[in-house]
Write a protein that holds these residues in place. Structure first.
Motif, PDB file in Angstrom:
ATOM      1  N   ILE A  48       0.826  -1.216   0.000  1.00 48.26           N
ATOM      2  CA  ILE A  48       0.000   0.000   0.000  1.00 48.26           C
ATOM      3  C   ILE A  48       0.856   1.261   0.000  1.00 48.26           C
ATOM      4  N   VAL A  49       2.001   1.228   0.702  1.00 49.79           N
ATOM      5  CA  VAL A  49       2.806   2.454   0.838  1.00 49.79           C
ATOM      6  C   VAL A  49       3.916   2.553  -0.209  1.00 49.79           C
ATOM      7  N   PHE A  50       4.106   1.529  -1.049  1.00 50.50           N
ATOM      8  CA  PHE A  50       5.264   1.537  -1.944  1.00 50.50           C
ATOM      9  C   PHE A  50       5.210   2.699  -2.938  1.00 50.50           C
ATOM     10  N   VAL A  51       4.091   2.883  -3.630  1.00 47.81           N
ATOM     11  CA  VAL A  51       4.001   3.951  -4.632  1.00 47.81           C
ATOM     12  C   VAL A  51       4.094   5.331  -3.979  1.00 47.81           C
ATOM     13  N   PRO A  52       3.353   5.594  -2.883  1.00 46.69           N
ATOM     14  CA  PRO A  52       3.547   6.896  -2.216  1.00 46.69           C
ATOM     15  C   PRO A  52       4.988   7.127  -1.781  1.00 46.69           C
ATOM     16  N   ALA A  53       5.680   6.076  -1.303  1.00 46.27           N
ATOM     17  CA  ALA A  53       7.075   6.231  -0.888  1.00 46.27           C
ATOM     18  C   ALA A  53       7.962   6.560  -2.078  1.00 46.27           C
ATOM     19  N   SER A  54       7.684   5.939  -3.239  1.00 44.13           N
ATOM     20  CA  SER A  54       8.507   6.206  -4.421  1.00 44.13           C
ATOM     21  C   SER A  54       8.328   7.633  -4.913  1.00 44.13           C
ATOM     22  N   ASN A  55       7.179   8.238  -4.615  1.00 46.88           N
ATOM     23  CA  ASN A  55       6.933   9.629  -5.014  1.00 46.88           C
ATOM     24  C   ASN A  55       7.417  10.632  -3.973  1.00 46.88           C
ATOM     25  N   ALA A  56       7.799  10.121  -2.781  1.00 49.01           N
ATOM     26  CA  ALA A  56       8.187  11.012  -1.685  1.00 49.01           C
ATOM     27  C   ALA A  56       9.674  11.327  -1.667  1.00 49.01           C
ATOM     28  N   GLY A  57      10.462  10.614  -2.454  1.00 46.04           N
ATOM     29  CA  GLY A  57      11.898  10.878  -2.491  1.00 46.04           C
ATOM     30  C   GLY A  57      12.719   9.619  -2.328  1.00 46.04           C
ATOM     31  N   ALA A 106      15.033   8.640   0.025  1.00 49.81           N
ATOM     32  CA  ALA A 106      15.137   7.989   1.338  1.00 49.81           C
ATOM     33  C   ALA A 106      13.913   7.121   1.648  1.00 49.81           C
ATOM     34  N   PRO A 107      12.675   7.640   1.478  1.00 50.94           N
ATOM     35  CA  PRO A 107      11.506   6.781   1.733  1.00 50.94           C
ATOM     36  C   PRO A 107      11.468   5.566   0.804  1.00 50.94           C
ATOM     37  N   LEU A 108      11.859   5.749  -0.457  1.00 53.88           N
ATOM     38  CA  LEU A 108      11.847   4.627  -1.392  1.00 53.88           C
ATOM     39  C   LEU A 108      12.853   3.558  -0.986  1.00 53.88           C
ATOM     40  N   LEU A 109      14.062   3.973  -0.606  1.00 54.48           N
ATOM     41  CA  LEU A 109      15.067   2.996  -0.163  1.00 54.48           C
ATOM     42  C   LEU A 109      14.586   2.238   1.069  1.00 54.48           C
ATOM     43  N   ALA A 110      13.977   2.966   2.004  1.00 52.09           N
ATOM     44  CA  ALA A 110      13.508   2.329   3.238  1.00 52.09           C
ATOM     45  C   ALA A 110      12.450   1.273   2.947  1.00 52.09           C
ATOM     46  N   VAL A 111      11.429   1.624   2.161  1.00 51.38           N
ATOM     47  CA  VAL A 111      10.351   0.676   1.892  1.00 51.38           C
ATOM     48  C   VAL A 111      10.840  -0.465   1.002  1.00 51.38           C
ATOM     49  N   SER A 112      11.810  -0.202   0.136  1.00 55.23           N
ATOM     50  CA  SER A 112      12.351  -1.254  -0.736  1.00 55.23           C
ATOM     51  C   SER A 112      13.092  -2.306   0.076  1.00 55.23           C
ATOM     52  N   PHE A 113      13.902  -1.858   1.032  1.00 56.85           N
ATOM     53  CA  PHE A 113      14.676  -2.816   1.816  1.00 56.85           C
ATOM     54  C   PHE A 113      13.790  -3.585   2.798  1.00 56.85           C
ATOM     55  N   VAL A 114      12.749  -2.933   3.322  1.00 59.52           N
ATOM     56  CA  VAL A 114      11.792  -3.662   4.165  1.00 59.52           C
ATOM     57  C   VAL A 114      11.040  -4.685   3.325  1.00 59.52           C
ATOM     58  N   LEU A 115      10.693  -4.320   2.088  1.00 54.60           N
ATOM     59  CA  LEU A 115      10.068  -5.267   1.163  1.00 54.60           C
ATOM     60  C   LEU A 115      10.977  -6.469   0.932  1.00 54.60           C
ATOM     61  N   GLY A 116      12.251  -6.217   0.661  1.00 55.54           N
ATOM     62  CA  GLY A 116      13.182  -7.315   0.418  1.00 55.54           C
ATOM     63  C   GLY A 116      13.287  -8.249   1.603  1.00 55.54           C
ATOM     64  N   PHE A 117      13.298  -7.692   2.816  1.00 55.37           N
ATOM     65  CA  PHE A 117      13.390  -8.513   4.026  1.00 55.37           C
ATOM     66  C   PHE A 117      12.133  -9.348   4.212  1.00 55.37           C
ATOM     67  N   CYS A 118      10.971  -8.702   4.191  1.00 55.36           N
ATOM     68  CA  CYS A 118       9.720  -9.404   4.488  1.00 55.36           C
ATOM     69  C   CYS A 118       9.328 -10.383   3.391  1.00 55.36           C
ATOM     70  N   LEU A 119       9.670 -10.071   2.148  1.00 54.43           N
ATOM     71  CA  LEU A 119       9.315 -10.943   1.033  1.00 54.43           C
ATOM     72  C   LEU A 119       9.947 -12.318   1.184  1.00 54.43           C
ATOM     73  N   PHE A 120      11.117 -12.365   1.828  1.00 54.72           N
ATOM     74  CA  PHE A 120      11.829 -13.635   1.932  1.00 54.72           C
ATOM     75  C   PHE A 120      11.799 -14.242   3.329  1.00 54.72           C
ATOM     76  N   VAL A 121      11.412 -13.476   4.340  1.00 58.05           N
ATOM     77  CA  VAL A 121      11.316 -14.054   5.676  1.00 58.05           C
ATOM     78  C   VAL A 121      10.192 -15.089   5.728  1.00 58.05           C
TER      79      VAL A 121
END
Length: 407
Positions: free
Chosen positions: A303-312, A314-329
């Motif tokens: 839900i927050v990925f697209v808004p984060a990518s439009n926010a700059g 730092a937010p995009l990197l943060a949500v991307s790395f959390v995605l990478g972690f949770c996707l494989f945990v």
């Protein structure tokens, strides 16, 4: 771990890394094929989706063969088959030949997960640690595939890169052929078939009915949703990131660098930590509850990925790395759950069904993503992905409250 455990873990880590090296190189090649073959995202989504579908559809017969003939032989055939399919891809002059090569890759790669996971669950005593290391090796391949492909494309054309990538699988196949292991060391003394595996269609359908008459049906639902989310988010992510102004191509030393590809590789590298944590959690927490929480987080991330990518950045990197972690945990969690709910003699077929769901049904995620992006928008795509995660989270909650571990 004893020497047999270490040999098994080393074998499956090597093979797992190879499988995912190739699997996740395809999204990078997609960015080249869009121009090379003048194709749309919808068309390429179907082409790649067919190969990915076979990656999952072949898991069920692969699981049956693993129970009947053992895992090591299937792993060797998998590695040789993948190398051959990449050699064919390296000379593909048209999109139909690309589709044929991906078809062959899907068939070859499909037998790995039921064979490898059955081998771990039956041959290694320290299952949680084995799943953790196995998952980390897979994520090494998942990260290495896109990164190696990206770096090699700076120097060579895509067909040469594909040919180079075929070489490691050939080497791994020869190494796997020379291993000597006891495939059932961890289940000796348990009630298992003397001859192993399914010997007839009647027995196959009987075993299948037994599995799906119990709580395995809920686990199967979880893995289907996981596969749809996994394939749907990863297939076109390099292309989506590349369209952001902050990741516009950069000229360096006469070459055009694609920053989006490096973020993609970084996201997948973070997944190694997710795999390790997920594997260790299988020995420490209730797996179904952890599944519910993890997929709930994946829904929020979508839900927050697209808004984060439009926010700059730092937010995009943060949500991307959390995605990478949770996707494989989540992967070691559902792998361990399958082992909890199935008998050793049906472990191969159980993992066959599991990866039929993850990569067979899950392959529709690539097609869904391509079509949604062609006719709608990234926001719609990530909303659909959030829906998949919510369903998986609810199934995990049902297992936690009503399943065998709750009683």
């Amino acid at each position: 771990m004893n020497s047999n455990d270490r040999t098994i873990v080393g074998l499956v880590m090597l093979a797992h890394a190879m499988v995912h090296t190739y699997e996740l190189s395809f999204p990078i090649f997609l960015t080249v094929w869009l121009t090379e073959f003048n194709a749309t995202t919808g068309t390429l989504g179907i082409v790649v989706g067919v190969g990915y579908a076979l990656f999952g559809l072949g898991a069920l017969p692969g699981g049956v063969l693993s129970d009947s003939y053992g895992s090591r032989s299937l792993i060797v055939l998998c590695l040789f088959g993948m190398a051959g399919s990449f050699l064919l891809l390296s000379v593909a002059p048209t999109l139909p030949v690309v589709a044929l090569a991906l078809f062959l890759w899907g068939i070859s790669a499909s037998v790995y997960h039921p064979a490898g996971l059955a081998l771990l669950s039956k041959g290694v005593s320290e299952r949680g640690s084995a799943f953790a290391y196995h998952g980390m090796a897979g994520n090494f391949g998942i990260a290495f595939g896109p990164l190696a492909t990206t770096l090699l494309l700076l120097v060579f054309d895509w067909r040469t890169v594909v040919g180079i990538l075929a070489v490691p699988a050939l080497i791994a196949a020869f190494l796997a052929f020379r291993t000597n292991i006891d495939e059932s060391a961890a289940v000796e003394g348990q009630e298992t078939r003397a001859d192993g595996g399914v010997s007839s269609l009647t027995e196959f359908f009987g075993t299948s009915r037994t599995l799906f008459a119990g709580w395995f049906v809920a686990v199967f639902g979880v893995v289907m949703m996981s596969g749809l989310y996994y394939r749907g988010v990863l297939t076109f992510l390099p292309d989506l990131l590349g369209e952001l102004p902050m990741f516009a191509p950069v000229d360096f030393a006469g070459e055009s660098l694609e920053p989006a590809r490096y973020l993609y590789a970084g996201l997948l590298t973070v997944g190694m930590a997710g795999q390790y944590v997920g594997g260790k959690l299988t020995d420490r927490v209730e797996n179904a509850r952890a599944i519910a929480v993890s997929f709930g987080l994946l829904a929020v991330i979508a839900i927050v990925f697209v808004p984060a990518s439009n926010a700059g950045l730092a937010p995009l990197l943060a949500v991307s790395f959390v995605l990478g972690f949770c996707l494989f945990v989540v992967q070691p969690l559902y792998q361990a759950t399958v082992a909890e709910y199935t008998p050793p003699e049906a472990r191969g077929i159980s993992y066959g069904y599991t990866y039929l769901g993850v990569f067979g049904v899950g392959a529709l995620g690539a097609t869904i993503a391509g079509v949604v992006l062609q006719y709608f928008s990234p926001t719609v795509l990530f909303t659909v992905l959030a829906g998949f995660a919510v369903v998986a989270s609810l199934l995990g909650a049902v297992l936690a409250v009503r399943g065998p571990s709750a009683s």
